[in-house]
Every structure is written in C-alpha cells, then in structure tokens.
Design an enzyme around this catalytic site. Structure first.
Site, mmCIF file in Angstrom:
data_model
loop_
_atom_site.group_PDB
_atom_site.id
_atom_site.type_symbol
_atom_site.label_atom_id
_atom_site.label_comp_id
_atom_site.label_asym_id
_atom_site.label_seq_id
_atom_site.Cartn_x
_atom_site.Cartn_y
_atom_site.Cartn_z
ATOM 1 N N LYS A 154 0.959 -1.217 -0.132
ATOM 2 C CA LYS A 154 -0.049 0.146 0.137
ATOM 3 C C LYS A 154 0.834 1.252 0.029
ATOM 4 O O LYS A 154 1.568 1.593 1.017
ATOM 5 C CB LYS A 154 -0.816 0.068 1.387
ATOM 6 C CG LYS A 154 -1.843 1.109 1.019
ATOM 7 C CD LYS A 154 -2.552 1.454 2.301
ATOM 8 C CE LYS A 154 -2.023 2.621 2.941
ATOM 9 N NZ LYS A 154 -1.710 3.791 2.288
ATOM 10 N N GLY A 207 6.903 4.833 8.517
ATOM 11 C CA GLY A 207 5.926 5.781 8.796
ATOM 12 C C GLY A 207 6.124 6.426 10.212
ATOM 13 O O GLY A 207 7.111 6.437 10.741
ATOM 14 N N SER A 208 4.894 7.023 10.519
ATOM 15 C CA SER A 208 5.120 8.009 11.808
ATOM 16 C C SER A 208 5.086 6.842 13.041
ATOM 17 O O SER A 208 4.550 5.858 13.091
ATOM 18 C CB SER A 208 3.999 8.858 12.038
ATOM 19 O OG SER A 208 2.671 7.951 11.926
ATOM 20 N N THR A 209 6.024 7.394 14.136
ATOM 21 C CA THR A 209 5.834 6.461 15.379
ATOM 22 C C THR A 209 4.736 6.115 15.783
ATOM 23 O O THR A 209 4.086 5.133 16.406
ATOM 24 C CB THR A 209 6.894 7.229 16.162
ATOM 25 O OG1 THR A 209 8.054 7.215 15.768
ATOM 26 C CG2 THR A 209 7.179 6.342 17.588
ATOM 27 N N GLU A 229 9.785 0.753 10.764
ATOM 28 C CA GLU A 229 10.713 2.008 10.316
ATOM 29 C C GLU A 229 10.001 3.363 10.766
ATOM 30 O O GLU A 229 9.351 3.852 9.830
ATOM 31 C CB GLU A 229 11.294 1.899 8.858
ATOM 32 C CG GLU A 229 11.968 0.500 8.510
ATOM 33 C CD GLU A 229 13.182 0.511 9.037
ATOM 34 O OE1 GLU A 229 13.757 1.410 9.911
ATOM 35 O OE2 GLU A 229 14.121 -0.529 8.815
ATOM 36 N N CYS A 263 13.544 10.447 7.350
ATOM 37 C CA CYS A 263 13.556 10.157 8.658
ATOM 38 C C CYS A 263 15.080 10.147 9.273
ATOM 39 O O CYS A 263 15.323 10.246 10.378
ATOM 40 C CB CYS A 263 13.071 8.555 8.898
ATOM 41 S SG CYS A 263 13.824 7.596 7.531
ATOM 42 N N GLU A 356 10.038 15.665 15.866
ATOM 43 C CA GLU A 356 10.529 15.578 14.377
ATOM 44 C C GLU A 356 9.754 16.382 13.614
ATOM 45 O O GLU A 356 8.326 16.380 13.431
ATOM 46 C CB GLU A 356 10.305 14.101 14.056
ATOM 47 C CG GLU A 356 10.559 13.941 12.571
ATOM 48 C CD GLU A 356 10.168 12.433 11.983
ATOM 49 O OE1 GLU A 356 9.145 12.180 12.260
ATOM 50 O OE2 GLU A 356 11.125 11.605 11.643
HETATM 51 P P1 NAD Z 1 2.028 7.934 8.586
HETATM 52 O O1 NAD Z 1 2.353 7.077 9.669
HETATM 53 O O2 NAD Z 1 0.982 8.965 8.596
HETATM 54 O O3 NAD Z 1 1.721 7.106 7.202
HETATM 55 C C1 NAD Z 1 2.502 6.083 6.632
HETATM 56 C C2 NAD Z 1 1.686 5.033 6.033
HETATM 57 O O4 NAD Z 1 0.738 4.290 6.865
HETATM 58 C C3 NAD Z 1 0.800 5.887 4.918
HETATM 59 O O5 NAD Z 1 0.895 4.663 3.858
HETATM 60 C C4 NAD Z 1 -0.579 5.803 5.534
HETATM 61 O O6 NAD Z 1 -1.644 5.656 4.581
HETATM 62 C C5 NAD Z 1 -0.439 4.392 6.418
HETATM 63 N N1 NAD Z 1 -1.455 4.363 7.786
HETATM 64 C C6 NAD Z 1 -1.849 5.441 8.351
HETATM 65 N N2 NAD Z 1 -2.743 5.320 9.305
HETATM 66 C C7 NAD Z 1 -2.800 3.750 9.323
HETATM 67 C C8 NAD Z 1 -3.275 2.789 9.886
HETATM 68 N N3 NAD Z 1 -4.172 3.141 10.991
HETATM 69 N N4 NAD Z 1 -3.154 1.475 9.948
HETATM 70 C C9 NAD Z 1 -2.302 1.348 8.622
HETATM 71 N N5 NAD Z 1 -1.882 2.073 7.812
HETATM 72 C C10 NAD Z 1 -1.935 3.206 8.158
HETATM 73 O O7 NAD Z 1 3.419 8.707 8.081
HETATM 74 P P2 NAD Z 1 3.862 9.595 6.820
HETATM 75 O O8 NAD Z 1 3.389 10.976 7.393
HETATM 76 O O9 NAD Z 1 3.411 9.225 5.740
HETATM 77 O O10 NAD Z 1 5.387 9.515 6.759
HETATM 78 C C11 NAD Z 1 6.116 10.246 7.644
HETATM 79 C C12 NAD Z 1 6.708 9.494 8.843
HETATM 80 O O11 NAD Z 1 7.502 8.444 8.255
HETATM 81 C C13 NAD Z 1 7.691 10.378 9.544
HETATM 82 O O12 NAD Z 1 7.633 10.022 10.865
HETATM 83 C C14 NAD Z 1 9.244 9.668 8.966
HETATM 84 O O13 NAD Z 1 10.361 9.595 10.012
HETATM 85 C C15 NAD Z 1 8.812 8.363 8.933
HETATM 86 N N6 NAD Z 1 9.643 7.581 7.949
HETATM 87 C C16 NAD Z 1 10.809 6.579 8.697
HETATM 88 C C17 NAD Z 1 11.326 6.048 7.686
HETATM 89 C C18 NAD Z 1 12.411 4.932 8.497
HETATM 90 O O14 NAD Z 1 12.943 4.246 7.666
HETATM 91 N N7 NAD Z 1 12.606 4.824 9.583
HETATM 92 C C19 NAD Z 1 11.851 6.076 6.474
HETATM 93 C C20 NAD Z 1 10.540 7.147 5.768
HETATM 94 C C21 NAD Z 1 9.763 7.745 6.566
#
Ligand code: NAD
Length: 454
Positions: A154, A207-209, A229, A263, A356
């Site tokens: 996704k 994604g986000s923590t 991650e 990130c 962040e």
């Molecule tokens: P996000 O957590 O909002 O979304 C990430 C993904 O999760 C998206 O595809 C979103 O649709 C999906 N998602 C959202 N809610 C969900 C749920 N309840 N259940 C399942 N999936 C869900 O994050 P974002 O704003 O898209 O990305 C930014 C964040 O990602 C930042 O915090 C960044 O640090 C982190 N990030 C981490 C790494 C790493 O490798 N550690 C790499 C890139 C980004």
C-alpha cells in the site's frame, strides 16, 4: 470506490486521480496473494532469481520515466528521483542472489541428523509513507519476494504513482500477477486490513511512530511478524577537532535533502562550544548556497514540501519564538515551498529540538565535551541515525558506539547503503531492512531432526 486527487507539490496543479481500494478489494487481493504464494515458493530457486533480475532490468530501463513520475507526484529533485529509481533496481539485483543462497544449517546432534530450513512466511503486507515512495517499497518487496513470499503493498495516499508503475514493470518482467500487487488506498482501510487479515503473516510498516505503535499493537492479536521503520530526530555532532569547513559545507545536505522530509535528517546540529561561532560563520554561506527551485532542473538541490497540510505543520515550528539564525529563499508563486531554516533555540527541551519537524528546519546547540555531546545526542525517544565530525579516529568510534542509534556515520551523512543493515533503536523502529540478512526477516527458521537410530 472513492478516488484521490494528486497534486504536483511544486506547482499545486492537479496531475490526476487514483482510485482507492475498498475493504472488499483489499480482502480479494490478499486472498489472491495467499493462493499464489505456494507456487511462487515452489519455483526453482534459479527461476525466482531470474525473475527478480528481469524485474531489476525493467526498472533500470524505465528509470527515467519512474524518476519523472516521482518529480511530478512528490516534488523530489530529478537528481534524487533518478537515484531512487536506481536504488530499486540495485536492491532487486542484490536480493536476486538470495533464492539460490537460502541456506539452512546442519547442526551436530546425537542420534541423528539435524537440518534447518528458511521457510517463507506467506503473504507480506507492506505499508509505505510518502517521503521516499520508491526506495522504501523496494527495501521490503525485494527480500520478501526473494524469500518466497507474495507481497501486497500500500503506497501513501499522496504518492501512489511510482508504486503502481513498479507493479506494471513486475508484470512485464514475468512475475505472476498475484505475486506482487499494489493497492492504493487509505491507511485506515487497506493498511489496517493488512494488520487484521489472518492470511497476511507479516507487516512491514514505514511511517510515523504514532501509527507504528498502533500497527504493532494490532499485529500482537495474531502474533503477526512486524518490521517498523519510524521517525527520527538525529544528531549531527561537530567536535572542535573536526575539519570545520567540511563539516559546515556538508551539514545543510545532511538535513535539507528531500526538503528535510527524511527520517534520517540530521535535524539537530550539536557543536562544541569552543568552535560554535566559527562553525556558524561557515554554516551561513553553505545554507544560503542550497539551490531551491524547480525539481526538474538537474542543478536543483531542494524542492517543495509534499502538501499544503504538511507546509502548515512545518511552518508552525518557525513561529517567531525561537531565533532564526539563517534562512534561505524559495521561489515565488505556487508550490508548497519552505526555505532552509537554521534555528538557535535557548534550550535543548524546546519542541524544535525534541519533535520531528520533517521539513527543512534544523536547530544548532552547543556542547562542552564528549560526554555532554553523547548525552545530548541521546536525549530523545528516537534513535535512527546520526553523524560525528572529528579528525580523531578514536573519538569517532567512541562516540559512534555511545550514540543510541541504528545508523551512524563519521565524517559523512550517509545512512542508507543497500549492502548494510538499516533501522532504528528506541522509538525509531523494530527490526532491520537491507544488508546481507534482510531475507531472514522474511523467513521462519524450521528445524528438522531425522533419527538415524535403528
Ligand atoms: P504515516 O504514519 O501517517 O503514514 C505512513 C503510511 O501508513 C501511509 O501509507 C498511511 O496511509 C499508512 N497508515 C496511516 N494510518 C494507518 C493505520 N491506522 N493503519 C495502517 N496504515 C496506516 O506517516 P507519513 O506522514 O506518511 O510519513 C512520515 C513519517 O514516516 C515520518 O515520521 C518519518 O520519520 C517516517 N519515516 C521513517 C522511515 C524509516 O525508515 N525509519 C523512512 C521514511 C519515513
């Protein structure tokens, strides 16, 4: 079925719409992936390897197209987007060597022969954020497919185009339709279903923590495997014995790359007090020299932020309360532009230092000595990456061992090399991607004992 409108972040123009998968469509895709998995795992290892190499060739041949899609959909600079497409091809090639090397072990035991096997998990669900749509997809899908799993992926709502193109390229390479499927959709619908559907045996979430914690809690109900991650608030430690000119010249690129939506961004610069003023004087021309503008221009070093909503979030951190020491410029007109910005907060507890920001905003704070540098670097819930600038090799290694983070670099801001493991300590994640061991995260160890007794 609903659809989402996509906008070019550099122009704010609508570039198309993408249909979002419903819950029923997600279930159907997962079930197809589940049915396709045994045949994929049963392919001769050399055949699975060959298909992954063909997939890599298709990505390589399409790299320029993929890169332009990312520039238009995500506002990445063309230079970065080319690297990202190349990274997918490299990662596919790297893990194409794995099917023929999925060794088990023969372990000496009394009374028989003991063997281990690396068995596939089944269906792997991959949830990707918007900041690096291509590489993050590749880091999970390549080792997962190599390990004999099928993949449902996704992409983020805002950035589905390159993932959809990767699925087409996989088809073209001869990878069966249901072995790798891309499902654009909402996190709360498609992503959440990866967590709850019993046929999905592992979730890889980037994604986000905040969302990562919910995913982990959800996966617990089925003891589902999970790799996380998550976010970062990474330190760039500059010691008085560093090559200061080099450290200052590199610092903007350690944080402003991808407009800080990284990130691994080194968003906390910590400088030894004795050279603080000298460093700031060197930092100013380096920050003002970052080329911000049209992402299609190969000379551009930084593009816009992803969306208006994200622009509002980043802007909220530059609210006049914390001194702005240096600030670059952005193009006039439409686009979600934010200038490279250097803040000098008075306290390490200021929210610009602890949260962040995920934009081109960096804080600079002084430290006295090595012990304080390490303490400040570790004064965060995150632990993803970090840099140490010093000409003293012993100090470089000592401090790298002292910083609680998964990816440290000395006299460099490099974090991601596909040959080496990548992932976070503390709230930055769980598990590792990339490197020689990544396929192990997509297989279960099975132990088989064969009695040789009469
Ligand atoms: P996000 O957590 O909002 O979304 C990430 C993904 O999760 C998206 O595809 C979103 O649709 C999906 N998602 C959202 N809610 C969900 C749920 N309840 N259940 C399942 N999936 C869900 O994050 P974002 O704003 O898209 O990305 C930014 C964040 O990602 C930042 O915090 C960044 O640090 C982190 N990030 C981490 C790494 C790493 O490798 N550690 C790499 C890139 C980004």
């Amino acid at each position: 079925m609903s659809a989402v409108q996509l906008r070019n972040p550099a122009t704010e123009q609508v570039i198309g719409t993408v249909e979002l998968a419903s819950l029923a469509e997600t279930d159907a895709a997962i079930e197809r992936a589940h049915r396709a998995q045994p045949a994929w795992a049963a392919l001769a290892p050399a055949d699975r390897a060959r298909l992954l190499r063909r997939f890599a060739e298709e990505v390589e041949a399409d790299a320029e197209h993929l890169a332009h899609l990312e520039v238009t959909n995500s506002g990445h600079t063309i230079g970065n987007a080319r690297w990202e497409a190349g990274n997918v091809a490299n990662v596919l090639n790297y893990y194409s060597a794995a099917p023929e090397r999925l060794f088990g072990r023969q372990i000496p035991v009394p009374g028989g022969v003991n063997l281990t096997f690396a068995e596939p998990l089944g269906v792997v669900g991959v949830i990707v954020p918007w900041n690096f749509p291509m590489p993050i997809a590749g880091w999970a899908l390549a080792p997962a497919l190599a390990g004999g799993n099928t993949v449902v992926l996704k992409p983020a709502e805002l950035t589905p185009l390159t993932a959809l193109r990767l699925a087409e390229l996989a088809r073209r390479a001869g990878i069966p339709d249901d072995v790798f499927q891309v499902l654009p959709g909402k996190g709360t619908v498609v992503g959440q279903r990866f967590v709850t559907h019993p046929a999905v045996r592992k979730v890889v979430f980037t994604g986000s923590t905040e969302v990562g914690k919910q995913i982990m809690a959800g996966c617990a109900a089925q003891v589902k495997r999970v790799t996380l991650e998550l976010g970062g608030k990474n330190a760039n430690l500059v010691f008085a014995d560093a090559d200061l000119a080099r450290a200052a010249a590199a610092a903007p690129y350690g944080v402003f790359d991808n407009a800080g939506q990284d990130c691994c961004a080194r968003s906390r610069i910590l400088v030894q007090r004795s050279v603080f003023d000298e460093f700031m004087a060197l930092l100013e021309p380096a920050v003002l020299g970052v080329v911000v503008g049209d992402p299609n221009d190969p000379a551009t070093e930084m593009g816009p932020l992803i969306s208006a909503a994200h622009h509002a979030k980043v802007s909220s951190y530059v609210d006049g309360l914390v001194p702005v020491a240096i600030q670059g410029k952005v193009p006039d007109g439409p686009g979600f532009w934010f200038p490279p910005t250097v803040l000098t907060p008075s306290s390490a507890r200021d929210r610009t230092v602890t949260e962040e920001i995920f934009g081109p905003v960096v804080t600079v704070l002084p430290f006295e000595d090595e012990a304080e540098a390490i303490a400040l670097a570790n004064d965060t819930d995150y632990g993803l990456s970090g840099s140490i600038w010093t000409e003293n090799l012993g100090r470089g290694l000592r401090v790298a061992r002292g910083v609680q983070a998964g990816n440290l670099s000395v006299n460099s801001h490099s974090s991601v090399r596909y040959w080496t493991p990548f992932g976070g300590f503390k709230s930055s994640g769980l598990g590792r991607e990339l490197g020689p061991d990544a396929v192990a995260a997509f297989t279960e160890t099975k132990n088989v004992f064969i009695s040789t007794e009469e």
